[in-house]
Design an enzyme around this catalytic site. Sequence first.
Site, PDB file in Angstrom:
ATOM      1  N   HIS A  44       0.835  -1.199   0.000  1.00 17.60           N
ATOM      2  CA  HIS A  44       0.000   0.000   0.000  1.00 17.60           C
ATOM      3  C   HIS A  44       0.877   1.260   0.000  1.00 17.60           C
ATOM      4  CE1 HIS A  44      -3.157  -2.911   0.582  1.00 17.60           C
ATOM      5  NE2 HIS A  44      -2.516  -3.356   1.649  1.00 17.60           N
ATOM      6  N   GLU A  81      -1.830   0.287   8.090  1.00 15.57           N
ATOM      7  CA  GLU A  81      -0.985  -0.768   7.543  1.00 15.57           C
ATOM      8  C   GLU A  81       0.140  -0.181   6.709  1.00 15.57           C
ATOM      9  OE1 GLU A  81      -1.271  -4.614   4.495  1.00 15.57           O
ATOM     10  OE2 GLU A  81      -3.037  -3.374   4.872  1.00 15.57           O
ATOM     11  N   HIS A 136       3.105  -6.918   4.387  1.00 16.09           N
ATOM     12  CA  HIS A 136       1.756  -6.480   4.716  1.00 16.09           C
ATOM     13  C   HIS A 136       1.426  -6.790   6.166  1.00 16.09           C
ATOM     14  CE1 HIS A 136       0.113  -5.534   0.657  1.00 16.09           C
ATOM     15  NE2 HIS A 136       1.075  -6.363   0.267  1.00 16.09           N
ATOM     16  N   GLU A 218       1.989 -11.532   5.659  1.00 14.43           N
ATOM     17  CA  GLU A 218       1.033 -10.798   6.491  1.00 14.43           C
ATOM     18  C   GLU A 218       1.541 -10.953   7.923  1.00 14.43           C
ATOM     19  OE1 GLU A 218      -1.413  -9.028   5.451  1.00 14.43           O
ATOM     20  OE2 GLU A 218      -2.099  -9.796   3.514  1.00 14.43           O
TER      21      GLU A 218
END
Length: 256
Positions: A44, A81, A136, A218
Site C-alpha cells: 500500500h 498498515e 503487509h 502478512e
Amino acid sequence: MSLGGSAHATGPAVHPAAPTPYGTPHTTGKLPLAGRVIVIDPGHNPGNSHHTAQIARLVDVGNGRKECDTTGTATNAGYPEASYTLDVSRRVRAILQARGATVKLTQDGNLPYGPCVDERARIGNAAHADAALSIHADGGPASGRGFHVIAPKSLRAGIADTRAIAAPSLRLATTLRAHFAAATKEPFATYLAGGKGLTVRDDLGGLNLSKVPKVFIECGNMRNSVDARALTDAAWRQHAAQGIADGLTAFLEGKR
C-alpha cells in the site's frame, strides 16, 4: 492487506523447519549477500487514501483484472498498515544492506500513491531480483491472531506465467515462515489456512506477474488487540525485520 479477493484461502500442509540462526553481519571477508539483489515491496502507500480514483482503476493480472491498489487496513486505534509496511521495509533494507545485498524498494514514501500491483511486480522483474517480498499486515477477524505467508500458485493465464517461480517461491515462503516465527514468537494465523501459516493463491497481481521468486507476508492481524500492540511497537517491528531478513538470507544461501 486489502488487495482484493478473500484472504481466507487455504494452502498445502507444509510443516515448518527449524530456522538457521543469523547473528551480526560478517566483519571480514565477503559479505553473505554480496552480489544479490532483493526487492522489498512495502504494501500500500500512506497517500492512497487521498487518491482513491487513481488506485481504483483496474489493471491486468493475467487471470483477471484487479484494482491498481487499495488503502490497506489499520488497527482499531488508527495505525495504518501502510505506515507499518514502510517502517518494517526500511528496517529490513538496513539489515540486508549490511549483509552486502543490493536492496530496492518499490516505494519509499516518495510516491503520491501506489505503485499499482502490476508495476510492483515489474519492478522486481526489471531488477532481476534474486528474491522479492511484499510486506503487509492483515485485517482479519478480531478474534484471530497470528501471521501467514502467501506463495504464488503455478499458473499460466494471459500475461501471467508463474510456472518457473512457483517452486522456489514456495521454498522462500516456508523458509521465511520459520525465521519470522523464531524472531517474533508470533503464532501462525489462527483464522485461516488451518493454522499452518501458509497459503498458495492465484488472485494477487503482485505474485501473478512476478518473474522472480516472490511471496507476501502478512505479519499479524491489525484487528486483533494482541497483534495490534505488537505491530505498533517499534522494538517488535525490529524483531519482525530481523526475522524477514534472516528468512531471505537463508533462502538465498540455500538454507532453511
